[in-house]
Design a protein around this motif. Sequence first.
Motif, short mmCIF file in Angstrom:
data_model
loop_
_atom_site.label_atom_id
_atom_site.label_comp_id
_atom_site.label_asym_id
_atom_site.label_seq_id
_atom_site.Cartn_x
_atom_site.Cartn_y
_atom_site.Cartn_z
N PRO A 258 -59.00 -30.10 -65.82
CA PRO A 258 -59.97 -31.01 -66.45
C PRO A 258 -59.56 -32.47 -66.31
O PRO A 258 -58.37 -32.81 -66.32
N THR A 259 -60.56 -33.32 -66.18
CA THR A 259 -60.31 -34.76 -66.12
C THR A 259 -60.84 -35.46 -67.37
O THR A 259 -60.86 -36.69 -67.43
N ALA A 260 -61.26 -34.69 -68.36
CA ALA A 260 -61.68 -35.24 -69.66
C ALA A 260 -61.60 -34.12 -70.69
O ALA A 260 -61.71 -32.94 -70.35
N THR A 261 -61.41 -34.50 -71.94
CA THR A 261 -61.48 -33.58 -73.07
C THR A 261 -62.52 -34.09 -74.04
O THR A 261 -62.42 -35.22 -74.52
N TRP A 262 -63.54 -33.28 -74.28
CA TRP A 262 -64.65 -33.68 -75.14
C TRP A 262 -64.83 -32.65 -76.26
O TRP A 262 -64.77 -31.44 -76.03
N GLU A 263 -65.11 -33.14 -77.43
CA GLU A 263 -65.39 -32.28 -78.58
C GLU A 263 -66.87 -31.89 -78.57
O GLU A 263 -67.74 -32.73 -78.35
N ALA A 264 -67.15 -30.62 -78.77
CA ALA A 264 -68.54 -30.19 -78.86
C ALA A 264 -69.25 -30.94 -79.97
O ALA A 264 -68.71 -31.12 -81.07
N GLY A 265 -70.45 -31.43 -79.69
CA GLY A 265 -71.23 -32.18 -80.65
C GLY A 265 -70.92 -33.66 -80.72
O GLY A 265 -71.59 -34.40 -81.45
N SER A 266 -69.93 -34.11 -79.94
CA SER A 266 -69.53 -35.53 -80.01
C SER A 266 -70.33 -36.38 -79.05
O SER A 266 -70.91 -35.90 -78.08
N MET A 267 -70.37 -37.68 -79.36
CA MET A 267 -70.92 -38.64 -78.42
C MET A 267 -69.85 -38.98 -77.39
O MET A 267 -68.69 -39.21 -77.74
N GLN A 268 -70.24 -39.00 -76.11
CA GLN A 268 -69.32 -39.31 -75.03
C GLN A 268 -69.99 -40.26 -74.05
O GLN A 268 -71.21 -40.46 -74.09
N THR A 269 -69.18 -40.82 -73.17
CA THR A 269 -69.67 -41.72 -72.13
C THR A 269 -69.24 -41.21 -70.77
O THR A 269 -68.09 -40.81 -70.59
#
Length: 269
Positions: free
Chosen positions: A74-85
């Motif tokens: 992975p090249t990013a870690t995102w939380e489910a339901g979060s705002m991301q860019t």
Amino acid sequence: MPFHTILSALMATTVWAHMELHSPASFNSTHNPHRTTPSDPYLQYPYDCCGPNDRWTYPCRGYLSLLGTPQGLPTATWEAGSMQTWNLTGIGNHYGGSCQVGFSVDGGNTFRVATSYEGNCPYRKNGVGPGGQDFAMRVPADLATGVQVFAWIWYNREQEFNMNCAAVNITAPTSTPGPYALLSTQSTLSTIPFSSRPEMFIADDGNGCSTPHTTAELKYPLPGPDVVMGDGEYPLALPSGNCSAGNEVGMQGYGGEMGEDGHATPSQV
């Protein structure tokens, strides 16, 4: 001479200028820190354009084979339901277009929509990025945790299709998703399960479905629950042809013969 005519003439001189996913870094990208082989120099070009024999493979240019390997980390870690860019970079933004971003949770067999950007994607007046080409999105709240595939698809007004994919690590939500203020219109994600979202739209790949040409930007037939509207400089128009569900994948290779407009002439393989 009308302003749009002048712009079209200018873009014709840079027909090969395109954009690619910068963050999260896509498979085999120059920006991918896990890459150990030479990067793909054609990620910013449309699928029927450039490279050995003008060949490509849908989805993700064939790079899904990297999943589960060191180069596919992975090249990013995102939380489910979060705002991301996410953002773009390249050598020419074609004065906009329409984009979709979404996810696959089954290793690339299906891709479902997270957000549709109807018009002004990339931002037509913000250069070639990555600065100025940041786009907000919300990760679906019920997206499965673990390593999933994030996909970006772009259609400009020259009926060109490009798709980049990246591995992202999805973590469980730590709180209830907040308001949808950063995204515009149709924000009903809390009531639309990810599994019920439409699949990402595929056209201009030899499947008989074509996006608007020159005078309009794409309006998605099934945009999903979260839609970001553009700046209105161009009207939005639906695609034409055989655009029915299940007709996503067309020709998986191009013979390399160059047409009069400089684009490869497709030949089914």
